[in-house]
Write a protein that holds these residues in place. Structure first.
Motif, PDB file in Angstrom:
ATOM      1  N   SER A  16       4.820   2.742  10.022  1.00 31.22           N
ATOM      2  CA  SER A  16       4.013   3.153  11.177  1.00 31.22           C
ATOM      3  C   SER A  16       4.309   4.608  11.501  1.00 31.22           C
ATOM      4  N   LEU A  17       3.254   5.433  11.606  1.00 31.69           N
ATOM      5  CA  LEU A  17       3.423   6.822  12.006  1.00 31.69           C
ATOM      6  C   LEU A  17       3.574   6.893  13.516  1.00 31.69           C
ATOM      7  N   LEU A  18       4.656   7.500  13.984  1.00 35.35           N
ATOM      8  CA  LEU A  18       4.941   7.616  15.412  1.00 35.35           C
ATOM      9  C   LEU A  18       4.409   8.940  15.954  1.00 35.35           C
ATOM     10  N   PRO A  19       4.171   9.026  17.264  1.00 34.31           N
ATOM     11  CA  PRO A  19       3.664  10.289  17.836  1.00 34.31           C
ATOM     12  C   PRO A  19       4.571  11.482  17.567  1.00 34.31           C
ATOM     13  N   SER A  20       5.858  11.251  17.369  1.00 35.92           N
ATOM     14  CA  SER A  20       6.789  12.345  17.087  1.00 35.92           C
ATOM     15  C   SER A  20       6.599  12.931  15.696  1.00 35.92           C
ATOM     16  N   GLY A  21       5.845  12.261  14.846  1.00 41.41           N
ATOM     17  CA  GLY A  21       5.688  12.689  13.465  1.00 41.41           C
ATOM     18  C   GLY A  21       6.605  11.952  12.509  1.00 41.41           C
ATOM     19  N   SER A  22       7.551  11.173  13.041  1.00 38.86           N
ATOM     20  CA  SER A  22       8.418  10.360  12.199  1.00 38.86           C
ATOM     21  C   SER A  22       7.673   9.109  11.738  1.00 38.86           C
ATOM     22  N   VAL A  23       8.240   8.436  10.742  1.00 37.42           N
ATOM     23  CA  VAL A  23       7.666   7.204  10.204  1.00 37.42           C
ATOM     24  C   VAL A  23       8.686   6.089  10.376  1.00 37.42           C
ATOM     25  N   LEU A  24       8.252   4.977  10.968  1.00 32.99           N
ATOM     26  CA  LEU A  24       9.122   3.813  11.163  1.00 32.99           C
ATOM     27  C   LEU A  24       8.852   2.806  10.056  1.00 32.99           C
ATOM     28  N   LEU A  25       9.858   2.570   9.227  1.00 29.55           N
ATOM     29  CA  LEU A  25       9.797   1.563   8.172  1.00 29.55           C
ATOM     30  C   LEU A  25      10.556   0.348   8.673  1.00 29.55           C
ATOM     31  N   ALA A  26       9.840  -0.742   8.916  1.00 32.54           N
ATOM     32  CA  ALA A  26      10.446  -1.916   9.554  1.00 32.54           C
ATOM     33  C   ALA A  26      10.529  -3.074   8.577  1.00 32.54           C
ATOM     34  N   GLY A  27      11.695  -3.724   8.573  1.00 31.05           N
ATOM     35  CA  GLY A  27      11.878  -4.930   7.787  1.00 31.05           C
ATOM     36  C   GLY A  27      11.727  -4.707   6.307  1.00 31.05           C
ATOM     37  N   GLY A  28      11.136  -5.691   5.640  1.00 34.34           N
ATOM     38  CA  GLY A  28      11.024  -5.667   4.192  1.00 34.34           C
ATOM     39  C   GLY A  28      12.030  -6.608   3.569  1.00 34.34           C
ATOM     40  N   GLU A  29      12.228  -6.475   2.267  1.00 37.95           N
ATOM     41  CA  GLU A  29      13.136  -7.375   1.574  1.00 37.95           C
ATOM     42  C   GLU A  29      13.772  -6.679   0.384  1.00 37.95           C
ATOM     43  N   ASN A  30      14.933  -7.200  -0.024  1.00 39.46           N
ATOM     44  CA  ASN A  30      15.578  -6.806  -1.268  1.00 39.46           C
ATOM     45  C   ASN A  30      16.085  -8.069  -1.953  1.00 39.46           C
ATOM     46  N   ALA A  31      16.960  -7.922  -2.912  1.00 38.97           N
ATOM     47  CA  ALA A  31      17.418  -9.094  -3.657  1.00 38.97           C
ATOM     48  C   ALA A  31      18.116 -10.106  -2.774  1.00 38.97           C
ATOM     49  N   ALA A  32      18.663  -9.666  -1.646  1.00 41.49           N
ATOM     50  CA  ALA A  32      19.385 -10.579  -0.753  1.00 41.49           C
ATOM     51  C   ALA A  32      18.459 -11.316   0.197  1.00 41.49           C
ATOM     52  N   GLY A  33      17.198 -10.911   0.290  1.00 40.96           N
ATOM     53  CA  GLY A  33      16.263 -11.582   1.173  1.00 40.96           C
ATOM     54  C   GLY A  33      15.664 -10.632   2.199  1.00 40.96           C
ATOM     55  N   PRO A  34      14.985 -11.163   3.229  1.00 36.54           N
ATOM     56  CA  PRO A  34      14.370 -10.324   4.266  1.00 36.54           C
ATOM     57  C   PRO A  34      15.419  -9.507   5.026  1.00 36.54           C
ATOM     58  N   LEU A  35      14.994  -8.330   5.499  1.00 31.91           N
ATOM     59  CA  LEU A  35      15.892  -7.376   6.158  1.00 31.91           C
ATOM     60  C   LEU A  35      15.676  -7.392   7.659  1.00 31.91           C
ATOM     61  N   ALA A  36      16.757  -7.180   8.396  1.00 33.81           N
ATOM     62  CA  ALA A  36      16.724  -7.197   9.860  1.00 33.81           C
ATOM     63  C   ALA A  36      17.007  -5.826  10.429  1.00 33.81           C
ATOM     64  N   ASP A  37      16.498  -4.786   9.779  1.00 37.82           N
ATOM     65  CA  ASP A  37      16.667  -3.446  10.322  1.00 37.82           C
ATOM     66  C   ASP A  37      15.397  -2.642  10.094  1.00 37.82           C
ATOM     67  N   ARG A  58      12.497  -9.892   8.802  1.00 40.49           N
ATOM     68  CA  ARG A  58      11.128 -10.247   8.431  1.00 40.49           C
ATOM     69  C   ARG A  58      10.649  -9.362   7.290  1.00 40.49           C
ATOM     70  N   SER A  59       9.777  -9.933   6.468  1.00 45.83           N
ATOM     71  CA  SER A  59       9.167  -9.211   5.361  1.00 45.83           C
ATOM     72  C   SER A  59       7.727  -9.689   5.222  1.00 45.83           C
ATOM     73  N   GLN A  60       6.891  -8.857   4.591  1.00 43.29           N
ATOM     74  CA  GLN A  60       5.478  -9.202   4.371  1.00 43.29           C
ATOM     75  C   GLN A  60       4.791  -9.559   5.691  1.00 43.29           C
ATOM     76  N   HIS A  61       5.125  -8.836   6.735  1.00 39.91           N
ATOM     77  CA  HIS A  61       4.581  -9.080   8.067  1.00 39.91           C
ATOM     78  C   HIS A  61       3.414  -8.137   8.342  1.00 39.91           C
ATOM     79  N   ALA A  62       2.762  -8.331   9.478  1.00 40.41           N
ATOM     80  CA  ALA A  62       1.698  -7.439   9.939  1.00 40.41           C
ATOM     81  C   ALA A  62       2.289  -6.466  10.957  1.00 40.41           C
ATOM     82  N   ALA A  63       1.759  -5.249  10.992  1.00 40.10           N
ATOM     83  CA  ALA A  63       2.251  -4.241  11.930  1.00 40.10           C
ATOM     84  C   ALA A  63       1.122  -3.284  12.287  1.00 40.10           C
ATOM     85  N   ALA A  64       1.164  -2.791  13.523  1.00 38.55           N
ATOM     86  CA  ALA A  64       0.221  -1.771  13.986  1.00 38.55           C
ATOM     87  C   ALA A  64       0.886  -1.002  15.114  1.00 38.55           C
ATOM     88  N   VAL A  65       0.362   0.185  15.415  1.00 37.08           N
ATOM     89  CA  VAL A  65       0.931   1.033  16.452  1.00 37.08           C
ATOM     90  C   VAL A  65      -0.189   1.559  17.330  1.00 37.08           C
TER      91      VAL A  65
END
Length: 559
Positions: A258-279, A299-306
């Motif tokens: 998600s692109l934030l008003p500050s110009g930064s990008v928020l990458l939320a959740g996702g997964e790796n070999a250990a499973g879904p991520l909580a950061d 959570r991984s493979q979720h929906a997101a909007a800003v």
């Protein structure tokens, strides 16, 4: 020669004064076929004007002969240097079959400035560009002259730029074939196709405020197994180049971006070999840093909007143990803090997008046991995200559908998807239907046009109201999954159309079928297609390949 020049000046003077100079009359007694011989004494020499006056009159006469809208000397406005890139690394050459180029500058507070030139004589600059903001230079290549019904075969357009009085930045325009997927290339070396440093699928691709695209995370294949990536790359449309971005420090795929008003990008959740991520990671390219924040749930493979204020909604997804995540979560304060969401949203394969009035909507998907037809409407208030009224409703539940804004964002176009609530390669069927749903409380969807049967396609709303759908996965009960190479343009109906249904136009197919890819609208109106997973039936099972290509789709103009 001198007499002819002075007579031309005198004629120009007469025309500018509105006078008509009569031809000498032939005597009635002379035969009509007889040549006219006038005595030398009958000639009257025109007055000898000073040289400066003669030059002014000559210029005035020449201007009178130019087409409307053109000027021989353009003293007003700014000179705009330009560079046209008309070579490509693959496919049909951009100018093949083209005879003319039309260069057009538009912008706020100015009348369009146009020039039509032969393909072989492109100008090095445009004169007379009025100063002001948000100027756009468009170059169209025509097969025959446009006023004679010439067809546009290639097009290039700049991102908006500002012109200050007395100076204008040089503009580079990359001209590409229309309605085609063209590999990117460095404008300094247009014969060499560009590619990702690391092929990837399940990644994110986010348009930044400066026009670049951040491609982050995803997965690669090693010995047939998925391996999440922590690397990131930047695509620069103005140069056509890809470069390394700061490493994420934490590998992840199937996250949201998600692109934030500050110009930064928020990458939320996702997964790796250990499973879904909580950061979540906040990528700040201006500072060159990556910050990490804990999420309330993995959570991984979720929906997101800003929304426009930077409130990010995270809805559904796969959680720890493979179950569906029911509680939704909001991220505020540039992604660093959590806020409540009043409505539970257990969803798999759903989509989220912004609604009129700066609310958000969660469209379709499944709750893990049944398909969901509700379109949940939310708005951020003092207590976080709250219900914005009764949900709208789809005609049919569908998982992993492609969703894009429609009618300027007042509605959503929902395309394809699977007809099963969970992933089931041997029983799921890809849908060939679409529907249109108004993003207002209690709205009911209406049928849309039939489309290619697939799920997990990307769908992008173009500035002119059309929607590009590309790639995805096909599926029929009893068959192995296969990536789709289909691409379509969904065109809104004309105002005087006999049917209100949109029209579906088939496009040239992608070079390789793909899903888990990204499609990102760029500032110049083109679409960037990055990577993805190619799956096709093999002699034994399914053959899989993670793609590293980077393509640009250039839609043909509608006017």
């Amino acid at each position: 020669m001198r007499e002819a020049r002075e007579s031309f000046i005198a004629s120009a003077q007469d025309r500018s004064a509105g006078a008509t100079r009569p031809a000498p009359r032939q005597p009635d007694s002379a035969p009509r076929s007889a040549p006219r011989h006038w005595p030398r004494a009958a000639r009257v020499a025109p007055p000898m004007w000073p040289a400066s006056v003669r030059l002014r009159l000559l210029a005035a006469a020449l201007v009178l002969t130019l087409p409307a809208g053109c000027s021989l000397f353009e003293s007003e406005g700014t000179r705009l240097p330009l560079q046209l890139v008309t070579r490509a690394c693959a496919g049909t050459p951009p100018l093949e079959g083209a005879t003319h180029l039309r260069l057009r500058v538009t912008g706020e507070g100015m009348a369009p400035l146009e020039r039509l030139v032969p393909v072989g004589s492109p100008p090095e600059a445009l004169e007379g560009v009025p100063p002001g903001p948000a100027r756009v230079l468009e170059v169209r290549a025509y097969q025959n002259r446009p006023e004679e019904g010439g067809r546009v075969v290639a097009l290039g357009r700049t991102a908006p730029f500002d012109v200050a009085g007395g100076a204008a930045p040089s503009q580079r325009v990359v001209v590409r074939r229309v309605n085609a997927f063209t590999p990117v290339s460095d404008v300094e070396h247009p014969e060499t196709c560009g590619a990702l440093a690391a092929p990837r699928a399940g990644h994110s691709a986010t348009l930044l405020q400066d026009g670049r695209v951040l491609v982050a995370g995803g997965f690669a294949l090693q010995a047939g197994a998925r391996v999440a990536l922590s690397s990131a790359e930047l695509y620069a449309p103005d140069t056509g180049t890809l470069s390394a971005a700061p490493d994420l420090g934490s590998a992840r795929a199937f996250h949201s971006a998600s692109l934030l008003p500050s110009g930064s990008v928020l990458l939320a959740g996702g997964e790796n070999a250990a499973g879904p991520l909580a950061d979540a990671l906040r990528v700040d390219l201006a500072q060159g840093g990556v910050a990490s924040f804990p999420l309330e749930r993995a959570r991984s493979q979720h929906a997101a909007a800003v929304d426009s204020a930077g409130h990010v909604l995270l809805a559904g997804g796969v959680g720890e143990g493979g179950g569906v995540v029911a509680p939704a979560e909001a991220r505020v304060q540039d992604g660093a803090a959590a806020a409540p969401v009043a409505v539970p949203l257990p969803r798999l394969g759903a989509s989220a997008l912004r609604t009129p009035g700066d609310g958000l909507a969660v469209v379709g998907g499944s709750d893990g046991s049944a398909l969901v037809q509700d379109v949940v409407l939310l708005r951020f208030g003092a207590a976080g995200f709250e219900s914005a009224g009764p949900p709208a409703r789809l005609l049919q539940g569908r998982r992993a559908a492609a969703v894009a804004p429609w009618a300027g964002g007042a509605s959503a176009l929902v395309l394809g998807g699977f007809d099963t609530p969970t992933e089931s390669p041997t029983t799921q069927r890809a849908l060939a239907t679409s529907e249109l749903v108004a993003l207002t409380p209690g709205a009911r969807a209406t049928p849309g046009p039939n489309v290619g049967a697939r799920a997990d396609a990307c769908a992008v709303a173009l500035p002119d109201g059309r929607v590009l759908a590309a790639g995805g996965r096909t599926g029929e009960p009893g068959t192995l999954p296969q990536s789709s190479d289909a691409a379509e343009l969904i065109v809104p109906p004309a105002a005087d159309a006999s049917t209100p249904l949109p029209v579906v136009l088939g496009l040239a197919r992608l070079e390789a079928g793909r899903w888990a890819h990204t499609c990102t609208l760029l500032a110049d109106g083109t679409v960037l297609v990055v990577g993805g997973l190619k799956e096709a039936p093999g002699e034994v099972g399914v053959v899989r390949e993670v793609l590293g290509d980077v393509l640009v789709f250039t839609p043909a103009p509608v006017d």
